[in-house]
Design a protein around this motif. Structure first.
Motif, PDB file in Angstrom:
ATOM      1  N   ARG A 110     -10.755 -16.211  15.965  1.00  0.00           N
ATOM      2  CA  ARG A 110     -11.147 -17.501  16.535  1.00  0.00           C
ATOM      3  C   ARG A 110     -10.307 -17.860  17.750  1.00  0.00           C
ATOM      4  N   ARG A 111      -8.996 -17.601  17.653  1.00  0.00           N
ATOM      5  CA  ARG A 111      -8.096 -18.010  18.734  1.00  0.00           C
ATOM      6  C   ARG A 111      -8.091 -17.043  19.899  1.00  0.00           C
ATOM      7  N   TYR A 112      -8.061 -15.752  19.578  1.00  0.00           N
ATOM      8  CA  TYR A 112      -7.782 -14.760  20.616  1.00  0.00           C
ATOM      9  C   TYR A 112      -8.810 -13.623  20.684  1.00  0.00           C
ATOM     10  N   GLY A 113      -9.643 -13.520  19.660  1.00  0.00           N
ATOM     11  CA  GLY A 113     -10.463 -12.327  19.512  1.00  0.00           C
ATOM     12  C   GLY A 113      -9.677 -11.244  18.792  1.00  0.00           C
ATOM     13  N   ILE A 114     -10.355 -10.430  18.009  1.00  0.00           N
ATOM     14  CA  ILE A 114      -9.686  -9.337  17.297  1.00  0.00           C
ATOM     15  C   ILE A 114     -10.669  -8.190  17.117  1.00  0.00           C
ATOM     16  N   ASP A 115     -10.187  -7.001  17.295  1.00  0.00           N
ATOM     17  CA  ASP A 115     -10.986  -5.786  17.153  1.00  0.00           C
ATOM     18  C   ASP A 115     -10.539  -5.096  15.866  1.00  0.00           C
ATOM     19  N   GLU A 116     -11.464  -4.909  14.944  1.00  0.00           N
ATOM     20  CA  GLU A 116     -11.094  -4.309  13.654  1.00  0.00           C
ATOM     21  C   GLU A 116     -10.538  -2.904  13.803  1.00  0.00           C
ATOM     22  N   SER A 117     -10.841  -2.227  14.907  1.00  0.00           N
ATOM     23  CA  SER A 117     -10.286  -0.879  15.090  1.00  0.00           C
ATOM     24  C   SER A 117      -8.770  -0.925  15.194  1.00  0.00           C
ATOM     25  N   HIS A 118      -8.225  -2.030  15.672  1.00  0.00           N
ATOM     26  CA  HIS A 118      -6.769  -2.153  15.744  1.00  0.00           C
ATOM     27  C   HIS A 118      -6.168  -2.307  14.352  1.00  0.00           C
ATOM     28  N   LEU A 119      -6.874  -2.964  13.449  1.00  0.00           N
ATOM     29  CA  LEU A 119      -6.407  -3.055  12.068  1.00  0.00           C
ATOM     30  C   LEU A 119      -6.465  -1.684  11.399  1.00  0.00           C
ATOM     31  N   ARG A 120      -7.535  -0.940  11.655  1.00  0.00           N
ATOM     32  CA  ARG A 120      -7.629   0.416  11.095  1.00  0.00           C
ATOM     33  C   ARG A 120      -6.487   1.298  11.608  1.00  0.00           C
ATOM     34  N   GLY A 151       7.817 -10.884  18.491  1.00  0.00           N
ATOM     35  CA  GLY A 151       7.996 -10.907  19.944  1.00  0.00           C
ATOM     36  C   GLY A 151       7.716  -9.598  20.642  1.00  0.00           C
ATOM     37  N   LEU A 152       7.128  -8.643  19.925  1.00  0.00           N
ATOM     38  CA  LEU A 152       6.827  -7.367  20.576  1.00  0.00           C
ATOM     39  C   LEU A 152       5.743  -7.545  21.639  1.00  0.00           C
ATOM     40  N   THR A 153       4.853  -8.517  21.406  1.00  0.00           N
ATOM     41  CA  THR A 153       3.856  -8.886  22.410  1.00  0.00           C
ATOM     42  C   THR A 153       3.806 -10.405  22.504  1.00  0.00           C
ATOM     43  N   ALA A 154       3.075 -10.895  23.461  1.00  0.00           N
ATOM     44  CA  ALA A 154       2.789 -12.327  23.525  1.00  0.00           C
ATOM     45  C   ALA A 154       1.856 -12.699  22.371  1.00  0.00           C
ATOM     46  N   PRO A 155       1.784 -13.980  22.015  1.00  0.00           N
ATOM     47  CA  PRO A 155       0.898 -14.390  20.925  1.00  0.00           C
ATOM     48  C   PRO A 155      -0.550 -13.944  21.175  1.00  0.00           C
ATOM     49  N   GLY A 156      -1.150 -13.390  20.128  1.00  0.00           N
ATOM     50  CA  GLY A 156      -2.530 -12.952  20.208  1.00  0.00           C
ATOM     51  C   GLY A 156      -2.736 -11.601  20.845  1.00  0.00           C
ATOM     52  N   GLU A 157      -1.642 -10.929  21.240  1.00  0.00           N
ATOM     53  CA  GLU A 157      -1.768  -9.656  21.943  1.00  0.00           C
ATOM     54  C   GLU A 157      -1.169  -8.488  21.169  1.00  0.00           C
ATOM     55  N   SER A 158      -1.141  -8.605  19.854  1.00  0.00           N
ATOM     56  CA  SER A 158      -0.606  -7.512  19.027  1.00  0.00           C
ATOM     57  C   SER A 158      -1.307  -6.193  19.315  1.00  0.00           C
ATOM     58  N   TRP A 159      -2.559  -6.256  19.668  1.00  0.00           N
ATOM     59  CA  TRP A 159      -3.336  -5.047  19.937  1.00  0.00           C
ATOM     60  C   TRP A 159      -2.708  -4.180  21.027  1.00  0.00           C
ATOM     61  N   LYS A 160      -2.010  -4.814  21.961  1.00  0.00           N
ATOM     62  CA  LYS A 160      -1.405  -4.041  23.052  1.00  0.00           C
ATOM     63  C   LYS A 160      -0.343  -3.077  22.530  1.00  0.00           C
ATOM     64  N   ALA A 161       0.461  -3.535  21.542  1.00  0.00           N
ATOM     65  CA  ALA A 161       1.503  -2.668  20.980  1.00  0.00           C
ATOM     66  C   ALA A 161       0.894  -1.555  20.143  1.00  0.00           C
ATOM     67  N   ILE A 162      -0.276  -1.787  19.581  1.00  0.00           N
ATOM     68  CA  ILE A 162      -0.959  -0.757  18.807  1.00  0.00           C
ATOM     69  C   ILE A 162      -1.535   0.295  19.739  1.00  0.00           C
ATOM     70  N   GLU A 163      -2.239  -0.149  20.778  1.00  0.00           N
ATOM     71  CA  GLU A 163      -2.865   0.793  21.708  1.00  0.00           C
ATOM     72  C   GLU A 163      -1.836   1.611  22.479  1.00  0.00           C
ATOM     73  N   SER A 164      -0.680   1.013  22.775  1.00  0.00           N
ATOM     74  CA  SER A 164       0.342   1.711  23.567  1.00  0.00           C
ATOM     75  C   SER A 164       1.151   2.708  22.745  1.00  0.00           C
ATOM     76  N   ASP A 178      -2.589 -25.866  17.018  1.00  0.00           N
ATOM     77  CA  ASP A 178      -2.376 -25.860  18.467  1.00  0.00           C
ATOM     78  C   ASP A 178      -1.169 -25.025  18.898  1.00  0.00           C
ATOM     79  N   ASN A 179      -0.519 -24.396  17.943  1.00  0.00           N
ATOM     80  CA  ASN A 179       0.632 -23.558  18.272  1.00  0.00           C
ATOM     81  C   ASN A 179       0.145 -22.177  18.699  1.00  0.00           C
ATOM     82  N   PRO A 180       0.724 -21.586  19.720  1.00  0.00           N
ATOM     83  CA  PRO A 180       0.270 -20.237  20.096  1.00  0.00           C
ATOM     84  C   PRO A 180       0.496 -19.200  19.005  1.00  0.00           C
ATOM     85  N   TYR A 181       1.452 -19.441  18.103  1.00  0.00           N
ATOM     86  CA  TYR A 181       1.680 -18.535  16.980  1.00  0.00           C
ATOM     87  C   TYR A 181       0.882 -19.021  15.781  1.00  0.00           C
ATOM     88  N   VAL A 182       0.170 -18.120  15.136  1.00  0.00           N
ATOM     89  CA  VAL A 182      -0.654 -18.485  13.984  1.00  0.00           C
ATOM     90  C   VAL A 182       0.212 -19.019  12.852  1.00  0.00           C
TER      91      VAL A 182
END
Length: 428
Positions: A181-191, A340-353, A293-297
């Motif tokens: 809802r907040r940022y979008g999420i791709d289930e492939s990143h969870l897999r 703090g490995l990524t900005a809020p909502g951008e956990s996917w970046k650390a997974i893809e990298s 309203d907090n950037p962190y869930v």
């Protein structure tokens, strides 16, 4: 690497007197094989406790007579085995622990970490100089559906999840949907999180799934209803940690103990350099609404981690890896941006990298975590601390992070109602 400094002096007390607060050292510890099924072996809590007590003391090279206080983490003893009063179990199984003060701590999946915090408080207060901390849990005593019902006791009973068949997959599917809802999420990143943790578990001789044949979750199997069936909502089988029997233990000591036992100081030492602890309400919707309203869930989770980093005098750049609470892939996804490995909502970046994989910028769950390694609820916080100590002393074996000298843990209970984080340092 950090040298042994001795007692820490604090002259900031209200009356101006000098206060001495001890450092806390991990002498050694033990983890049982999380692939075992104690009911099939016709064993019970006494057998598990005896194994953990004896092997922990042996690994730490500490005689039972030196232990002055015991703290036991256990979440569901009464429900799964009809056994309460587990603080008395160490004395039940080891005659030299008879009469030693002992207590049981319950905070759902954070029970073991709360036991560690209680032991640290005892030691830092100067009440005792050597503590045995153990987490034990038996969960394979009942069918899977009954186990799921028992584990649901850590939610806000009667107020949430009534429509769920499986409480915790349902709850963490809700966390995943909040990210969506907040940022979008791709289930492939969870897999991908599952794929990494199952692969890491192959290198851990105590991991529950080390012998499993896990399909390629990044391919078609990840979304295949037959191979990877839906459990609740978008949560599938391989997104989930396992129902597990097992235990873990550590011996914690003070500076004074090391001075009086120089042989102990000569063994590989790890120091608990920092800790953070936050507790919020039981209800998941309470948490999400309060911080909508907090950037962190879950900002209190971040607060716990930042508390540990602050006490240790480090930031994330000074951490070589982390054992975190992947009860579901969504909980590790949450951990990635909250530390703090990524900005809020951008956990996917650390997974893809590849940052979270072995050899990456910040390896997460080199042990396999809860998904790959297993999750005996009351033991997980102790197990994480033990694995962090193994990492910084270079004794993690096949899942060693090369050159690690500072490791963190993040452990939480329920829908993050209780959150605890530790920073563990190497000592030269």
């Amino acid at each position: 690497m950090h040298g042994y400094l001795g007692d820490v002096t604090d002259a900031g007390s209200a009356r101006g007197e000098v206060m001495t607060v001890s450092n806390i050292w991990i002498l050694g510890g033990y983890q049982s094989d999380f692939a075992r099924n104690f009911a099939r072996e016709e064993l019970d809590f006494a057998n598990l406790a005896e194994e953990v007590v004896n092997h922990t003391l042996a690994a730490a090279k500490v005689p039972a007579a030196d232990i002055e206080v015991i703290h036991v983490g256990n979440a569901f003893g009464q429900l799964f085995a009809g056994q309460g009063q587990l603080g008395a179990m160490p004395a039940t199984v080891h005659p030299d622990l008879w009469g030693v003060p002992s207590s049981r701590h319950e905070a759902a999946c954070a029970s073991g970490s709360i036991a560690v915090l209680a032991a640290m408080a005892d030691l830092r207060a100067g009440n005792y100089d050597a503590a045995l901390v153990m987490g034990i849990e038996l969960e394979k005593t009942v069918p899977g559906d009954d186990a799921a019902g028992h584990l649901g006791a850590a939610a806000w009973v009667g107020h949430e999840g009534q429509e769920a068949k499986f409480m915790w997959p349902y709850m963490f599917d809700r966390v995943s949907k909040e990210y969506g809802r907040r940022y979008g999420i791709d289930e492939s990143h969870l897999r991908a999180i599952s794929q990494i943790n199952f692969a890491n578990a192959k290198n851990n001789p105590n991991a529950q799934t080390r012998g499993w044949a896990v399909p390629d979750l990044l391919g078609n199997a990840g979304g295949d209803d037959a191979t990877n069936p839906v459990v609740e909502g978008g949560v599938r089988r391989f997104d989930c940690s396992q129902v597990t029997d097992g235990g873990a233990g550590v011996v914690l000591v003070t500076d004074k103990y090391l001075r009086e036992h120089p042989g102990a100081a000569a063994t590989p030492l790890a120091q608990i350099a920092g800790w953070g602890h936050r507790t919020v309400g039981l209800g998941l919707e309470q948490k999400l609404a309060r911080d909508a309203d907090n950037p962190y869930v879950m900002p209190h989770v971040r607060d716990a981690v930042m508390g540990a980093f602050s006490r240790a005098g480090v930031d994330l750049a000074g951490i070589d890896g982390i054992e975190t609470h992947d009860c579901f892939t969504a909980s590790e996804y949450l951990a990635i941006d909250h530390i703090g490995l990524t900005a809020p909502g951008e956990s996917w970046k650390a997974i893809e990298s590849g940052d979270i994989a072995m050899g990456g910028k910040l390896p997460i769950n080199p042990s396999g975590g809860l998904i790959g390694g297993g999750h005996p609820v009351g033991a997980s916080g102790v197990r994480m601390l033990l694995d962090a100590a193994h990492q910084v002393t270079g004794t993690a074996g096949g899942f060693q992070v090369e050159g690690a000298s500072r490791f963190a843990t993040l452990n939480f209970g329920g829908s993050t109602a209780t959150t605890v984080s530790f920073v563990v340092d190497a000592v030269s």
